[in-house]
Design a protein around this motif. Structure first.
Motif, PDB file in Angstrom:
ATOM      1  N   SER A  45       0.817  -1.204  -0.028  1.00 32.05           N
ATOM      2  CA  SER A  45      -0.034   0.085  -0.148  1.00 32.05           C
ATOM      3  C   SER A  45       0.929   1.318   0.004  1.00 32.05           C
ATOM      4  N   CYS A  46       0.404   2.230  -0.700  1.00 31.04           N
ATOM      5  CA  CYS A  46       1.201   3.509  -0.599  1.00 31.04           C
ATOM      6  C   CYS A  46       0.066   4.734  -0.096  1.00 31.04           C
ATOM      7  N   SER A  47       0.412   5.538   0.431  1.00 33.18           N
ATOM      8  CA  SER A  47      -0.445   6.893   0.957  1.00 33.18           C
ATOM      9  C   SER A  47       0.230   8.009   0.423  1.00 33.18           C
ATOM     10  N   LEU A  48      -0.361   8.923  -0.457  1.00 36.68           N
ATOM     11  CA  LEU A  48       0.408   9.951  -0.846  1.00 36.68           C
ATOM     12  C   LEU A  48      -0.701  11.244  -0.969  1.00 36.68           C
ATOM     13  N   LYS A  49      -0.255  12.561  -1.016  1.00 37.10           N
ATOM     14  CA  LYS A  49      -0.997  13.781  -0.729  1.00 37.10           C
ATOM     15  C   LYS A  49      -2.063  13.935  -2.008  1.00 37.10           C
TER      16      LYS A  49
END
Length: 124
Positions: free
Chosen positions: A46-50
């Motif tokens: 998983s990745c979380s970005l703005k």
């Protein structure tokens, strides 16, 4: 008491008849057909970005990096269950393999910034 719109569903029928063995056999056959544990191992990344665009780009770049690894099946990339949370956009890939070592190799290939969950308890 069980309230349901589908009283003929095999899970309801076997539960009502206290037939655990029949339910287990049906469930295991379905999991084998669909390549789910215990017949394969799973890795959730998983990745979380703005921004949505940056999350999508990072997820697709990960797919490009790993897609040619032998012995894997990749689901995604796709938005996580909570696609937007606390001001970030969350995207994920699910990777399946019959060989757990292959999944650890895939995890080591990823650049920084990924959340890695080997044998995840859930896919949300």
């Amino acid at each position: 008491y069980i309230q349901t719109y589908t009283p003929e569903h095999p899970a309801i029928v076997t539960a009502a008849n206290h037939n655990f063995d029949s339910f287990a056999h049906m469930e295991l056959a379905e999991r084998e057909l669909l390549n789910y544990p215990p017949y394969v191992y799973m890795l959730k990344i998983s990745c979380s970005l703005k921004t949505l665009r940056s999350a999508q780009h990072k997820a697709w770049a990960a797919l490009d990096l790993i897609k040619n690894q032998p012995g894997i099946q990749v689901l995604g990339p796709a938005p996580a269950f909570a696609e937007r949370l606390h001001g970030t956009f969350n995207w994920q890939l699910i990777i399946k393999s019959k060989n757990r070592q292959v999944l650890t190799t895939v995890a080591k290939m990823l650049p920084a910034g990924w959340t890695i969950d080997l044998d995840p308890l859930d896919l949300l």
